[in-house]
Design an enzyme around this catalytic site. Structure first.
Site, short mmCIF file in Angstrom:
data_model
loop_
_atom_site.label_atom_id
_atom_site.label_comp_id
_atom_site.label_asym_id
_atom_site.label_seq_id
_atom_site.Cartn_x
_atom_site.Cartn_y
_atom_site.Cartn_z
N SER A 65 0.23 75.79 66.08
CA SER A 65 -0.04 75.16 67.38
C SER A 65 0.93 75.66 68.44
CB SER A 65 0.07 73.64 67.27
OG SER A 65 -0.85 73.15 66.34
N1 SAM Z 1 0.95 71.90 62.43
C1 SAM Z 1 0.41 73.17 62.13
C2 SAM Z 1 1.31 74.29 62.59
O1 SAM Z 1 2.14 74.07 63.49
O2 SAM Z 1 1.20 75.40 62.05
C3 SAM Z 1 -0.94 73.24 62.80
C4 SAM Z 1 -1.89 74.06 62.06
S1 SAM Z 1 -3.56 74.19 62.59
C5 SAM Z 1 -3.66 73.82 64.26
C6 SAM Z 1 -4.40 72.88 61.74
C7 SAM Z 1 -4.27 72.91 60.23
O3 SAM Z 1 -5.05 71.84 59.70
C8 SAM Z 1 -4.79 74.18 59.58
O4 SAM Z 1 -3.79 74.73 58.76
C9 SAM Z 1 -5.98 73.72 58.75
O5 SAM Z 1 -6.19 74.47 57.57
C10 SAM Z 1 -5.59 72.28 58.46
N2 SAM Z 1 -6.72 71.40 58.13
C11 SAM Z 1 -7.97 71.41 58.65
N3 SAM Z 1 -8.72 70.46 58.09
C12 SAM Z 1 -7.93 69.83 57.18
C13 SAM Z 1 -8.13 68.75 56.28
N4 SAM Z 1 -9.31 68.13 56.17
N5 SAM Z 1 -7.09 68.36 55.51
C14 SAM Z 1 -5.87 68.99 55.59
N6 SAM Z 1 -5.62 70.02 56.43
C15 SAM Z 1 -6.63 70.43 57.21
#
Ligand code: SAM
Length: 214
Positions: A65
Protein backbone atom coordinates in the site's frame (compact mmCIF):
# COMPACT_ATOMS: atom_id res chain seq x y z
CA UNK A 1 18.47 -9.02 2.45
CA UNK A 2 19.59 -5.58 1.21
CA UNK A 3 21.18 -2.73 3.09
CA UNK A 4 19.64 0.27 4.82
CA UNK A 5 21.94 3.18 4.05
CA UNK A 6 22.02 6.88 4.95
CA UNK A 7 20.56 7.53 1.48
CA UNK A 8 17.49 5.45 2.39
CA UNK A 9 17.26 7.11 5.80
CA UNK A 10 17.33 10.55 4.17
CA UNK A 11 14.54 9.56 1.78
CA UNK A 12 12.51 8.29 4.72
CA UNK A 13 12.86 11.65 6.48
CA UNK A 14 11.47 13.32 3.34
CA UNK A 15 8.60 10.82 3.24
CA UNK A 16 7.78 11.53 6.90
CA UNK A 17 7.77 15.27 6.15
CA UNK A 18 5.38 14.67 3.24
CA UNK A 19 3.04 12.57 5.41
CA UNK A 20 2.97 15.38 7.98
CA UNK A 21 2.07 17.84 5.20
CA UNK A 22 -0.74 15.48 4.18
CA UNK A 23 -2.13 15.61 7.73
CA UNK A 24 -0.66 12.63 9.61
CA UNK A 25 0.08 13.70 13.19
CA UNK A 26 0.33 10.53 15.29
CA UNK A 27 3.95 10.49 16.48
CA UNK A 28 4.27 6.71 16.87
CA UNK A 29 3.07 6.25 13.26
CA UNK A 30 5.53 8.84 11.93
CA UNK A 31 8.35 7.30 13.98
CA UNK A 32 7.57 3.84 12.59
CA UNK A 33 7.58 5.09 9.00
CA UNK A 34 10.79 7.00 9.66
CA UNK A 35 12.44 3.87 11.05
CA UNK A 36 11.26 1.02 8.79
CA UNK A 37 13.23 0.28 5.59
CA UNK A 38 10.28 0.14 3.16
CA UNK A 39 12.65 -0.62 0.26
CA UNK A 40 13.34 -4.02 1.86
CA UNK A 41 9.64 -4.97 1.61
CA UNK A 42 9.58 -4.84 -2.19
CA UNK A 43 11.54 -6.04 -5.17
CA UNK A 44 14.99 -4.45 -5.41
CA UNK A 45 14.11 -3.12 -8.88
CA UNK A 46 11.83 -0.57 -7.12
CA UNK A 47 14.50 0.48 -4.63
CA UNK A 48 14.93 3.98 -6.06
CA UNK A 49 11.18 4.60 -5.85
CA UNK A 50 10.48 2.96 -2.48
CA UNK A 51 10.10 6.24 -0.60
CA UNK A 52 7.68 7.81 -3.03
CA UNK A 53 4.15 7.97 -1.71
CA UNK A 54 2.98 5.24 -4.07
CA UNK A 55 1.80 1.64 -4.09
CA UNK A 56 4.03 -0.91 -5.91
CA UNK A 57 3.49 -4.46 -7.16
CA UNK A 58 4.66 -7.22 -4.80
CA UNK A 59 3.71 -10.26 -6.91
CA UNK A 60 0.57 -12.43 -6.97
CA UNK A 61 -1.30 -9.42 -8.50
CA UNK A 62 -1.05 -7.58 -5.18
CA UNK A 63 0.51 -4.32 -4.01
CA UNK A 64 2.33 -2.83 -1.05
CA UNK A 65 0.00 0.00 0.00
CA UNK A 66 0.88 3.66 -0.48
CA UNK A 67 2.67 5.02 2.65
CA UNK A 68 -0.09 7.63 3.19
CA UNK A 69 -2.67 4.84 3.27
CA UNK A 70 -0.59 2.82 5.76
CA UNK A 71 -0.12 5.93 7.90
CA UNK A 72 -3.81 6.88 7.71
CA UNK A 73 -5.04 3.42 8.68
CA UNK A 74 -2.43 3.11 11.45
CA UNK A 75 -3.41 6.52 12.82
CA UNK A 76 -7.11 5.65 12.80
CA UNK A 77 -6.39 2.34 14.51
CA UNK A 78 -4.97 4.13 17.59
CA UNK A 79 -2.88 1.28 18.90
CA UNK A 80 -0.58 1.54 21.89
CA UNK A 81 2.00 -0.93 23.20
CA UNK A 82 0.30 -4.26 23.93
CA UNK A 83 -2.85 -3.65 21.83
CA UNK A 84 -4.02 -6.95 20.30
CA UNK A 85 -4.53 -6.44 16.56
CA UNK A 86 -5.78 -8.65 13.75
CA UNK A 87 -4.61 -7.61 10.28
CA UNK A 88 -6.30 -8.97 7.16
CA UNK A 89 -3.90 -8.91 4.20
CA UNK A 90 -0.26 -9.23 5.31
CA UNK A 91 0.91 -8.58 1.74
CA UNK A 92 4.54 -7.43 1.87
CA UNK A 93 4.46 -7.29 5.68
CA UNK A 94 5.13 -3.54 5.73
CA UNK A 95 1.91 -2.56 7.54
CA UNK A 96 2.53 -5.47 9.93
CA UNK A 97 5.99 -4.04 10.65
CA UNK A 98 4.53 -0.57 11.31
CA UNK A 99 2.12 -2.05 13.87
CA UNK A 100 4.89 -4.14 15.48
CA UNK A 101 7.07 -1.02 15.72
CA UNK A 102 4.20 0.71 17.53
CA UNK A 103 4.23 -2.13 20.08
CA UNK A 104 1.04 -3.88 18.96
CA UNK A 105 0.62 -7.64 19.36
CA UNK A 106 -0.12 -8.51 15.74
CA UNK A 107 -1.89 -11.47 14.19
CA UNK A 108 -1.90 -11.17 10.41
CA UNK A 109 -3.65 -13.26 7.76
CA UNK A 110 -2.64 -13.55 4.10
CA UNK A 111 -4.49 -15.49 1.45
CA UNK A 112 -1.74 -15.71 -1.19
CA UNK A 113 0.71 -18.43 -0.24
CA UNK A 114 3.67 -16.86 -2.04
CA UNK A 115 3.24 -13.60 -0.09
CA UNK A 116 2.62 -15.42 3.19
CA UNK A 117 5.87 -17.39 2.77
CA UNK A 118 7.89 -14.29 1.94
CA UNK A 119 6.60 -12.35 4.97
CA UNK A 120 7.18 -15.32 7.23
CA UNK A 121 10.90 -15.06 6.43
CA UNK A 122 11.18 -11.31 5.89
CA UNK A 123 9.64 -9.95 9.09
CA UNK A 124 11.87 -11.82 11.57
CA UNK A 125 14.91 -11.23 9.33
CA UNK A 126 14.27 -7.48 9.70
CA UNK A 127 13.73 -7.77 13.46
CA UNK A 128 9.91 -7.69 13.57
CA UNK A 129 8.06 -10.24 15.67
CA UNK A 130 4.36 -10.44 14.90
CA UNK A 131 2.59 -12.82 17.30
CA UNK A 132 1.41 -15.00 14.40
CA UNK A 133 1.32 -14.92 10.60
CA UNK A 134 -1.50 -17.02 9.25
CA UNK A 135 -2.09 -18.41 5.77
CA UNK A 136 -5.84 -18.34 5.26
CA UNK A 137 -8.98 -16.43 4.38
CA UNK A 138 -9.28 -13.19 6.30
CA UNK A 139 -13.04 -12.98 5.63
CA UNK A 140 -13.32 -15.54 8.42
CA UNK A 141 -11.02 -13.66 10.79
CA UNK A 142 -9.07 -15.74 13.29
CA UNK A 143 -11.61 -17.18 15.75
CA UNK A 144 -8.93 -19.24 17.56
CA UNK A 145 -7.45 -16.06 19.07
CA UNK A 146 -10.50 -13.74 19.07
CA UNK A 147 -11.52 -11.32 20.39
CA UNK A 148 -9.24 -8.54 19.14
CA UNK A 149 -8.97 -4.95 20.33
CA UNK A 150 -8.35 -3.76 16.79
CA UNK A 151 -8.89 -5.16 13.31
CA UNK A 152 -7.33 -3.62 10.19
CA UNK A 153 -8.32 -4.73 6.71
CA UNK A 154 -5.80 -3.78 4.01
CA UNK A 155 -7.80 -4.79 0.91
CA UNK A 156 -11.06 -3.33 -0.43
CA UNK A 157 -14.06 -5.08 1.12
CA UNK A 158 -17.28 -5.06 -0.96
CA UNK A 159 -19.13 -5.45 2.35
CA UNK A 160 -18.19 -5.57 6.02
CA UNK A 161 -17.46 -9.20 6.92
CA UNK A 162 -19.87 -10.33 9.66
CA UNK A 163 -17.26 -12.69 11.16
CA UNK A 164 -14.88 -9.80 11.77
CA UNK A 165 -17.50 -7.73 13.61
CA UNK A 166 -18.05 -10.70 15.92
CA UNK A 167 -14.31 -10.89 16.71
CA UNK A 168 -14.02 -7.33 18.05
CA UNK A 169 -14.04 -6.73 21.83
CA UNK A 170 -16.63 -4.26 23.13
CA UNK A 171 -14.84 -0.91 22.84
CA UNK A 172 -12.70 -2.29 20.00
CA UNK A 173 -12.28 -0.73 16.56
CA UNK A 174 -12.01 -1.97 13.01
CA UNK A 175 -10.52 0.12 10.19
CA UNK A 176 -11.70 -1.18 6.84
CA UNK A 177 -11.92 0.23 3.30
CA UNK A 178 -15.47 -0.53 2.12
CA UNK A 179 -16.58 -0.50 -1.51
CA UNK A 180 -16.15 -2.23 -4.86
CA UNK A 181 -14.00 -0.11 -7.19
CA UNK A 182 -13.21 2.76 -4.82
CA UNK A 183 -13.52 2.46 -1.09
CA UNK A 184 -14.54 4.66 1.79
CA UNK A 185 -12.26 4.22 4.77
CA UNK A 186 -14.62 3.18 7.53
CA UNK A 187 -13.95 3.04 11.26
CA UNK A 188 -16.31 0.75 13.16
CA UNK A 189 -16.44 0.80 16.96
CA UNK A 190 -18.18 -1.98 18.89
CA UNK A 191 -20.11 -0.09 21.56
CA UNK A 192 -21.93 -3.08 23.14
CA UNK A 193 -22.27 -6.81 22.42
CA UNK A 194 -24.98 -5.94 19.87
CA UNK A 195 -24.17 -2.35 18.79
CA UNK A 196 -21.64 -0.83 16.43
CA UNK A 197 -20.95 2.79 15.48
CA UNK A 198 -19.65 3.64 12.05
CA UNK A 199 -17.56 6.62 10.99
CA UNK A 200 -17.00 7.07 7.26
CA UNK A 201 -13.79 8.88 6.27
CA UNK A 202 -12.11 9.65 2.93
CA UNK A 203 -11.89 7.81 -0.40
CA UNK A 204 -9.16 5.27 -1.10
CA UNK A 205 -8.39 2.72 -3.77
CA UNK A 206 -7.33 -0.81 -2.79
CA UNK A 207 -6.94 -4.16 -4.50
CA UNK A 208 -10.06 -6.18 -3.67
CA UNK A 209 -10.40 -8.53 -0.73
CA UNK A 210 -10.45 -11.99 -2.28
CA UNK A 211 -13.38 -14.22 -1.48
CA UNK A 212 -13.73 -18.00 -1.61
CA UNK A 213 -14.15 -18.07 -5.39
CA UNK A 214 -11.20 -15.95 -6.56
N1 SAM B 1 -0.64 -4.28 4.17
C1 SAM B 1 -0.14 -4.79 2.96
C2 SAM B 1 1.19 -4.18 2.58
O1 SAM B 1 1.50 -3.07 3.06
O2 SAM B 1 1.94 -4.79 1.81
C3 SAM B 1 -1.18 -4.53 1.90
C4 SAM B 1 -1.20 -5.54 0.87
S1 SAM B 1 -2.42 -5.50 -0.40
C5 SAM B 1 -3.01 -3.90 -0.57
C6 SAM B 1 -3.76 -6.46 0.24
C7 SAM B 1 -3.40 -7.87 0.63
O3 SAM B 1 -4.60 -8.53 1.07
C8 SAM B 1 -2.83 -8.72 -0.48
O4 SAM B 1 -1.60 -9.27 -0.08
C9 SAM B 1 -3.86 -9.82 -0.70
O5 SAM B 1 -3.32 -11.05 -1.12
C10 SAM B 1 -4.49 -9.90 0.68
N2 SAM B 1 -5.84 -10.47 0.70
C11 SAM B 1 -6.84 -10.31 -0.21
N3 SAM B 1 -7.93 -11.00 0.15
C12 SAM B 1 -7.61 -11.61 1.32
C13 SAM B 1 -8.33 -12.46 2.20
N4 SAM B 1 -9.59 -12.86 1.95
N5 SAM B 1 -7.70 -12.90 3.32
C14 SAM B 1 -6.41 -12.53 3.60
N6 SAM B 1 -5.68 -11.72 2.80
C15 SAM B 1 -6.28 -11.27 1.68
Amino acid sequence: MGQDTTKHQGRRRQLVALLKEKGITHSAVLEAIGAIPRHLFMDSSFEDHAYQDKAFPIGADQTISQPYTVAFQSEQLRVSPGTKVLEIGTGSGYQTAVLCHMGAVVYSIERQHELFRTSLKRLPALGFKPKKLIFGDGYKGFPEKAPFERIIVTAGAPHIPEALLGQLVVGGKMVIPVGEKNQKMTVITRTSPTDFEQLVLGDFRFVPLLGDKN
